[in-house]
Scaffold this motif. Structure first.
Motif, short mmCIF file in Angstrom:
data_model
loop_
_atom_site.label_atom_id
_atom_site.label_comp_id
_atom_site.label_asym_id
_atom_site.label_seq_id
_atom_site.Cartn_x
_atom_site.Cartn_y
_atom_site.Cartn_z
N GLY A 92 3.41 3.13 -4.98
CA GLY A 92 2.86 4.32 -5.58
C GLY A 92 3.09 5.53 -4.70
N GLU A 93 2.51 6.63 -5.08
CA GLU A 93 2.65 7.88 -4.36
C GLU A 93 1.55 8.00 -3.31
OE1 GLU A 93 2.53 10.97 -7.20
OE2 GLU A 93 4.50 10.48 -8.08
N GLY A 94 2.00 8.39 -2.11
CA GLY A 94 1.04 8.58 -1.04
C GLY A 94 0.42 9.98 -1.07
N PRO A 95 -0.48 10.30 -0.17
CA PRO A 95 -1.12 11.62 -0.17
C PRO A 95 -0.16 12.68 0.38
CG PRO A 95 -1.89 10.31 1.66
CD PRO A 95 -1.04 9.39 0.87
N PHE A 96 -0.40 13.95 0.01
CA PHE A 96 0.39 15.06 0.49
C PHE A 96 0.00 15.37 1.93
CE2 PHE A 96 1.11 15.86 -4.00
CZ PHE A 96 2.46 16.24 -4.00
N SER A 97 0.94 15.91 2.69
CA SER A 97 0.71 16.28 4.09
C SER A 97 -0.05 17.62 4.15
CB SER A 97 2.04 16.39 4.83
OG SER A 97 2.81 17.47 4.29
N ASN A 98 -0.35 18.02 5.38
CA ASN A 98 -0.94 19.33 5.57
C ASN A 98 0.10 20.41 5.25
OD1 ASN A 98 -3.35 18.16 6.44
ND2 ASN A 98 -2.61 18.06 8.58
N VAL A 99 -0.33 21.64 5.08
CA VAL A 99 0.54 22.73 4.68
C VAL A 99 1.25 23.27 5.92
CG1 VAL A 99 0.65 25.04 3.70
CG2 VAL A 99 -0.85 23.34 2.70
N TYR A 100 2.57 23.43 5.84
CA TYR A 100 3.39 24.00 6.92
C TYR A 100 3.92 25.37 6.47
CZ TYR A 100 3.42 19.22 8.75
OH TYR A 100 3.05 18.00 9.20
N THR A 101 3.90 26.38 7.42
CA THR A 101 4.37 27.75 7.13
C THR A 101 5.52 28.09 8.04
OG1 THR A 101 2.14 28.42 6.44
CG2 THR A 101 3.74 30.16 6.96
N PHE A 102 6.65 28.55 7.47
CA PHE A 102 7.82 28.96 8.23
C PHE A 102 8.24 30.35 7.76
CE2 PHE A 102 8.01 24.32 7.84
CZ PHE A 102 8.00 23.96 9.17
N THR A 103 8.71 31.23 8.74
CA THR A 103 9.07 32.62 8.46
C THR A 103 10.55 32.83 8.72
OG1 THR A 103 6.86 33.34 9.09
CG2 THR A 103 8.58 35.04 8.98
N THR A 104 11.25 33.53 7.80
CA THR A 104 12.67 33.84 7.97
C THR A 104 12.84 35.06 8.84
OG1 THR A 104 12.65 35.15 5.96
CG2 THR A 104 13.29 32.85 5.73
N PRO A 105 13.90 35.16 9.70
CA PRO A 105 14.13 36.35 10.55
C PRO A 105 14.74 37.48 9.75
CG PRO A 105 15.86 34.74 10.92
CD PRO A 105 14.88 34.09 9.98
N LEU A 146 0.83 -1.18 0.00
CA LEU A 146 0.00 0.00 0.00
C LEU A 146 0.88 1.25 0.00
CD1 LEU A 146 -2.70 -1.08 2.62
CD2 LEU A 146 -2.91 -0.97 0.12
N PRO A 147 0.47 2.38 -0.61
CA PRO A 147 1.28 3.61 -0.62
C PRO A 147 1.49 4.13 0.78
CG PRO A 147 -0.46 3.70 -2.26
CD PRO A 147 -0.76 2.50 -1.41
N PRO A 148 2.67 4.80 1.12
CA PRO A 148 2.96 5.26 2.48
C PRO A 148 2.24 6.58 2.78
CG PRO A 148 4.79 5.76 1.03
CD PRO A 148 3.82 4.97 0.21
N GLN A 149 2.15 6.93 4.12
CA GLN A 149 1.54 8.16 4.59
C GLN A 149 2.61 9.26 4.67
OE1 GLN A 149 -1.73 8.67 5.10
NE2 GLN A 149 -2.09 6.53 4.43
N PRO A 150 2.21 10.53 4.54
CA PRO A 150 3.21 11.61 4.58
C PRO A 150 3.76 11.79 5.99
CG PRO A 150 1.02 12.53 4.43
CD PRO A 150 0.85 11.04 4.25
N PRO A 151 5.05 12.14 6.15
CA PRO A 151 5.62 12.36 7.49
C PRO A 151 5.33 13.79 7.97
CG PRO A 151 7.35 12.57 5.85
CD PRO A 151 6.12 12.21 5.11
N ARG A 152 5.77 14.06 9.25
CA ARG A 152 5.60 15.39 9.86
C ARG A 152 6.80 16.24 9.47
NH1 ARG A 152 6.99 17.97 14.62
NH2 ARG A 152 5.44 19.52 15.39
N LEU A 153 6.56 17.50 9.11
CA LEU A 153 7.60 18.41 8.64
C LEU A 153 7.95 19.40 9.73
CD1 LEU A 153 9.27 19.10 6.10
CD2 LEU A 153 7.51 20.77 5.49
N GLU A 154 9.32 19.59 10.01
CA GLU A 154 9.80 20.49 11.03
C GLU A 154 10.91 21.37 10.46
OE1 GLU A 154 11.17 18.11 14.19
OE2 GLU A 154 9.16 17.32 14.73
#
Length: 1237
Positions: A1067-1080, A987-995
């Motif tokens: 196959g390709e798994g689903p995309f993760s939720n959207v993550y937002t990061f800001t540069t200093p 089965l296709p894998p699940q998306p990981p958590r992005l940090e």
């Protein structure tokens, strides 16, 4: 040699254009010697003259000048001179020179008009031998002169003017000649000759003066003496004169007019008159004016003149145009003996000026010009006199020795005028005695002359020697080298004679037993001599005497020498004694007829094999005169020769004797050998020539064979070849062969026996085999054994194939039947059989057709797995009813399933739960395939229709299955195919958590999952990181197995949106939720090192460069100061770019640094890095520079030291990098040059 006498012969001249250019007459010289009292006379023929002679064959030959004709007078008498009719020849002797004059017989005589070239001379007298040309000196006869004008008529003055009787001795008679000949130099001539000359000259002068030919101006006087010394020149040219000479000049006028203008013998019939045109032309030529002399030098002058002009008539008009078509030519002649003296031609041409060269200095000359055209000559112009300038005299002749003694030399020379003599004499004399000289010494003299104009060049140097005393007797001669017919002797110069004395030697020789005494053999000044033409082995006596100008010495002592003996002559030609044997012969020879004066010591015999004679071998050397030559080859040609040896040397070779030894039959041959393998009825034999051919080439070979049961031999081959083929033999039998060779002497012995066994024959053709079908895939083939042809059959070969032309061997063995298995049902096959034995392979039988019956289908051979793209597309190609029926178990009701399939949409096939397969249809073996059965192992088999594709559903993910397929037809089910393994995907894998693990104002480092930061590319699980752009679309930033990624080139204080996806083989798994990061925000840039300037002892000013504001945020600066080794303290904070520091201690060191601070509006301040430190050193009193300058210098040195330390590290790194690069390039070059090439 006897006395020498000279003779001149004046021949009849013909007309020529340049007769005055040949001052010397025809000259005949003959020498009265002791050689058979015959004379050779050289007759000189002048240019334009002709000389006619009769040869020995009676033919007449005409020789035209210039030429010298050698003539021979057998008895020494003057040759007869043949003259034309009306002329006589007279001999005049002057000073021992005899001359022949040709004069007219009488003035009124008219010639017959024939030229001496064509008028035959009278025959010679009976008592006078013929005057014949000299055979050895006679030049080749020239061509007959046909362009000469007509015959010569009366003897006119131009012929006499070319006669120079006293010219030969004009400049050769000197004071010495008086004492030698004893008679004066005056010219003697008899009275008759003088009267004849006076009469002829008077007659010519009277006729020219009374006629219309013009006034005589330059005719010489009629004195015989004057005529002899100076040849006369008259105004009669080309036979054109006064009217009184018409009769005498008729023949000559006929020659002048030529063949086209013969006035004398032409229309008028009068022989003495010219036509009007010729007379007018002659009158025009006579109007030439006198020349003009200019540029007079000592040895040359320039003469110019004008062309003849046409005279005017009485009425003032110019006469009719009578100018010729040809241009005028002019002849310039000069005279140095007066106006009426002898004139010599100096120029002849068409120019109107000439340069007279080779003139005498200080001499009076007269020059005149005469015009000519068309063989006509006008009267000479008036003579013009001129005198050449003076110059220095010519070099005199070298002096000669008149007499001399031991201490004096009397010199004598010829001179021209007065002279000056240098060194030993100066004066006008021509002889001088040089005294006080050394005896037997050489002296060199040269002579120079002088006059009022200067000194001449010196004469050639002459070497003269004074006399000496009589030499002493020399030592006896010595033998230097001896020969057969010559002796080389040498002797020494007398020791008492000086080197300057010219000593000559006389060598006298006496032959032993001759009785003639001593005879002189050599007379000269050499100290060696070779006496030749002597006898061999003969004793000779020699003595030598020396002499010089004072006398001859006594002869030396007598010595004896013997000539060497000569080499003997060649022996006689050898002869054969007895009969010539094949290996030897006996030869003999006779001694030479001439032994050379010494006994023969030995004879040498040489032998050469062959007739080329290139190599000779010495076979005998001794005194005997016969020899037996042994060890020869039969039938070979030999050459032999003999020469002998004596004290005189080796004789020439004798004539060659050629001997031919008889031939013998050849020797035994080697037994014949077999070529290849023996055949059943034929063998191939080959042999080589015998080692001994008997002296004659082998011409024939004979091969005999004997059978296995009989000892009798029979001949099977006879010929010149070295191989043969023997046929008609029986298979498997043993035969023996023998060989013999023959030449012209006969056959040689037989060779040893050679046994050969023939091979068996190949079997005959088999009969057609029979076939029996046991099953659809098995057929039994049987056959019978054919005749073996003398050898048993060891093998049978069966060929089987689906086509008659492409059968292959399927069985090989001794059996008579074979079972064919694995055949295809319902297929046509062909078969044929063949027998084999040791002899070979027999022919194939006829081909037989066999057809197998029908059977169940064949096994499925190839099974393929469908791809994911094919998996989705193939579903629409299948019917829903078929799909439902294929996927339902066999026992389910088909009607119910059809109803459910109509209401259900086409399913989605996931590669994790479905497998798509396809296969190639197998052979139906004669019956059509109705269905296929798919076996999945533990699951129930799936039955499908006659299709080649199927999708298996409801499978477990990531599970392996063993699949095999079976085809069915009306006859039953065929065999299963090979097992085919297939596995479903997981089965296709699940998306990981992005940090976000690290961040800056331009970069963000992101991390996901629990794996390492860098993973191998072979990992099954991979990730795809995407970032949202300005347009709201996600773009891929990274795709791979790693768990971290650094995003660069970002903007400060900006938010970025990311998402991640995992995929693997499933196959390709689903995309993760959207993550937002800001540069200093970014800190300010570092400031450059500040500049410190000391103002006084307690204050200084620090300045630095300003930075630009960052996105509207202002920039502040912080200045820190450190005194000595304490900590940095803030001295200033603000927006200014300079600061005035006060209260400094003069004896302390201060360090300064600056940093920039970004003042944000909604965030805390951001400080940048500090600048490099600047040091302010204290001011010293002992320095020559000022305080401010010292502080500035200290600061500058500090900055330079810091910069130098920082730059030194960078330079070291760069230097190491360049060193490694150079080493790498050198290694690459060495590998390329020495290893690869």
């Amino acid at each position: 040699m006897g006395a020498v006498s000279e003779m001149e012969v004046l021949m009849i001249s013909v007309l020529e254009e340049n007769r005055n250019q040949s001052p010397l007459p025809g000259e005949c010289r003959f020498y009265d010697s002791d050689f058979h009292k015959s004379e050779v006379i050289l007759v000189q023929v002048n240019p334009g003259e002709a000389f006619t002679i009769r040869r020995e064959d009676g033919q007449f030959q005409c020789i035209t000048g210039p030429a010298q004709v050698p003539m021979m007078s057998p008895n020494g008498s003057v040759p007869p001179i043949y003259v034309p009719p009306g002329y006589v020849s007279q001999i005049i002797e002057e000073n021992g020179v005899r001359r022949v004059l040709v004069l007219p017989q009488q003035p009124e005589f008219h010639p017959g008009g024939h030229s001496p070239l064509h008028h035959p001379p009278p025959p010679p007298h009976a008592h006078l031998p013929a005057f014949i040309p000299h055979p050895a000196m006679m030049p080749p006869p020239p061509h007959l002169y046909t362009g000469m004008p007509g015959g010569v008529g009366d003897m006119s003055s131009q012929y006499i003017s070319q006669y120079h009787p006293a010219h030969i001795y004009s400049e050769q008679v000197s004071a010495d000649s008086h004492s030698q000949h004893g008679r004066p130099t005056f010219v003697h001539r008899d009275d008759r000759t003088c009267k004849t000359y006076e009469r002829l000259q008077k007659k010519l002068k009277d006729r020219q003066g009374g006629g219309g030919g013009g006034q005589v101006k330059d005719s010489p006087p009629s004195s015989p003496q004057k005529t002899c010394s100076s040849p006369m020149t008259v105004d009669i040219h080309n036979g054109v004169g006064g009217k009184g000479l018409e009769a005498e000049q008729g023949q000559l006028s006929h020659a002048v007019a030529g063949p086209d203008k013969q006035a004398g013998m032409g229309k008028n019939g009068e022989s003495g008159e010219l036509d009007e045109e010729a007379q007018a032309l002659q009158a025009l030529l006579s109007t030439i004016s006198k020349p003009v002399v200019s540029d007079i030098q000592a040895r040359e002058a320039v003469v110019t003149w004008s062309a003849p002009t046409k005279p005017e008539s009485e009425n003032g008009s110019v006469e009719d145009d009578c100018s010729p078509q040809e241009p005028f030519s002019y002849e310039v002649s000069i005279s140095f003996s007066g106006k009426d003296g002898k004139y010599k031609s100096m120029y002849c041409g068409e120019e109107l000026s000439a340069t007279l060269e080779d003139l005498r200095p200080a001499t009076d000359y007269h020059v005149r010009v005469q015009a000519m055209c068309n063989c006509l000559q006008g009267s000479p112009s008036e003579a013009v006199s001129f005198t050449t300038l003076t110059c220095e005299p010519d070099p005199p002749n070298p002096p000669r020795k008149a007499s001399g003694t031991k201490n004096t030399l009397v010199l004598q020379w010829k001179g021209k005028g007065t002279g000056i003599y240098e060194q030993c004499y100066y004066g006008p004399q021509k002889q001088y005695r040089v005294t006080k000289l050394s005896p037997a010494s050489r002296y060199s003299f040269r002579l120079s002359a002088k006059n009022d104009m200067g000194v001449s060049e010196f004469s050639e140097v002459v070497d003269l020697f004074t006399s000496c005393s009589v030499p002493l007797p020399p030592f006896p001669p010595e033998l230097e080298m001896a020969g057969v017919t010559w002796l080389c002797l040498k002797w020494q110069r007398p020791t008492s004679s000086p080197k300057e004395d010219d000593i000559f030697y006389i060598l006298e020789m006496e032959e032993e037993g001759s009785g003639y005494g001593f005879q002189p053999s050599y007379d000269g000044d050499e100290l060696s001599c070779t006496i030749r033409n002597l006898h061999r082995s003969t004793k000779y006596k020699f003595r030598v005497a020396a002499y010089n100008s004072e006398g001859k010495s006594n002869p030396s002592q007598v010595v004896e020498f013997i000539t060497n003996p000569d080499r003997p002559g060649s022996p006689c030609r050898p002869v054969i004694r007895g009969r010539v044997l094949p290996n030897s012969f006996k030869m003999a020879w006779e001694p030479p007829k001439d032994n050379g004066g010494a006994e023969v010591t030995k004879y040498v015999v040489e032998l050469s094999e062959g007739l080329s004679g290139l190599s000779w071998e010495l076979i005998y050397s001794g005194p005997a005169m016969e020899h037996v030559c042994e060890g020869l080859k039969p039938g070979c040609s030999y050459q032999t020769r003999v020469y002998c040896m004596s004290e005189g040397g080796q004789s020439p070779l004798s004539e060659t004797l050629q001997v031919q030894t008889p031939a013998v039959p050849p020797g035994p041959c080697q037994p014949p050998r077999l070529v290849g393998k023996p055949k059943a009825r034929e063998v191939q034999l080959r042999w080589g020539p015998p080692q001994i051919d008997g002296g004659s080439p082998v011409s024939c070979y004979c091969v005999e064979v004997s059978g296995p049961q009989s000892e009798e031999s029979r001949e099977v081959y006879q010929g010149p070849d070295l191989d043969c083929s023997v046929g008609g033999l029986l298979p498997g039998k043993t035969y023996s062969f023998r060989l013999k060779a023959a030449n012209k002497a006969g056959f040689g012995p037989l060779s040893e026996r050679f046994e050969v066994t023939t091979g068996p024959g190949a079997p005959e053709q088999c009969k057609a085999p029979s076939t029996t079908c046991k099953s659809p895939s098995c057929v039994v083939v049987s056959w019978e054994a054919p005749p073996c042809n003398g050898a048993p059959v060891t093998e049978f070969r069966l060929e089987w194939g689906a086509a008659e032309g492409s059968m292959q061997v399927c069985y090989s063995g001794p059996g008579l039947s074979h079972e064919m298995k694995g055949l295809l049902p319902a297929t046509n096959y062909f078969c044929r059989a063949q027998a084999v034995n040791v002899a070979g392979v027999g022919p194939f039988s006829e081909a037989v057709l066999c057809q197998t019956p029908c059977s169940v289908p064949a096994a499925v051979s190839n099974i393929y797995a469908l791809k994911e793209s094919e998996l989705q597309s193939n579903i629409y190609a299948l019917k829903e009813s078929e799909l439902q029926r294929y996927e339902t178990p066999v026992d389910v009701d088909e009607d119910e399933e059809d109803e459910d399939a109509v209401s259900r949409p086409p399913p989605f096939y996931s590669p994790s739960t479905c497998l798509g397969i396809c296969w190639d249809p197998p052979c139906d073996h004669g019956s059509e395939i109705t269905s296929y059965l798919i076996d999945l192992g533990e699951r129930q088999p799936i039955n499908i229709g006659p299709v080649t594709k199927h999708i298996i559903q409801h499978l477990q993910p990531d599970t392996s299955y063993r699949i095999r397929i079976q085809a069915l037809n009306s006859l039953g089910a065929g065999p299963f195919s090979h097992t085919f393994k297939l596995k479903t995907k997981p089965l296709p894998p699940q998306p990981p958590r992005l940090e976000c693990t690290a961040f800056s104002h331009q970069t963000l480092r992101l991390k996901w999952g629990d794996g390492p930061a860098k993973a191998a590319t072979s990992d099954a699980l991979q990730y795809q990181l995407q970032m949202e752009d300005k347009n709201g679309r996600f773009i891929s930033l990274y795709k791979g197995p790693c768990h971290t990624h650094k995003v660069q080139r970002l903007n400060e204080s900006t938010s970025y949106t990311f998402r991640i996806q995992a995929f693997n083989e499933a196959g390709e798994g689903p995309f993760s939720n959207v993550y937002t990061f800001t540069t200093p925000r970014s800190p300010p840039a570092p400031v450059k090192a500040p500049k410190v300037e000391r103002l006084d002892d307690n204050s200084c000013e620090v300045t630095w460069e300003a930075l630009q504001p960052m996105k509207g945020d202002p920039i502040l600066y912080t200045l820190q100061c450190m005194m000595g080794n304490s900590d940095f303290k803030q001295a200033y904070k603000g927006s200014a770019t300079s600061f005035h520091v006060q209260n400094l201690q003069p004896s302390s060191d201060y360090r300064f640094r600056v940093c920039a601070i970004r003042q944000c509006q909604d965030a805390p301040e951001l400080s940048g890095p500090y600048s490099p430190t600047v040091t302010l050193t204290p001011q010293r009193n002992d320095l020559a520079l000022s305080g401010g300058g010292a502080g500035l210098g200290s600061r500058a040195s500090t900055e330079s030291n810091r910069a130098r330390r920082s730059l030194t590290d960078e330079q070291c790194a760069f230097l190491l990098l360049m060193v490694f690069a150079v080493i790498a390039i050198l290694i690459a070059f060495v590998i390329q040059y020495f290893v690869i090439k």
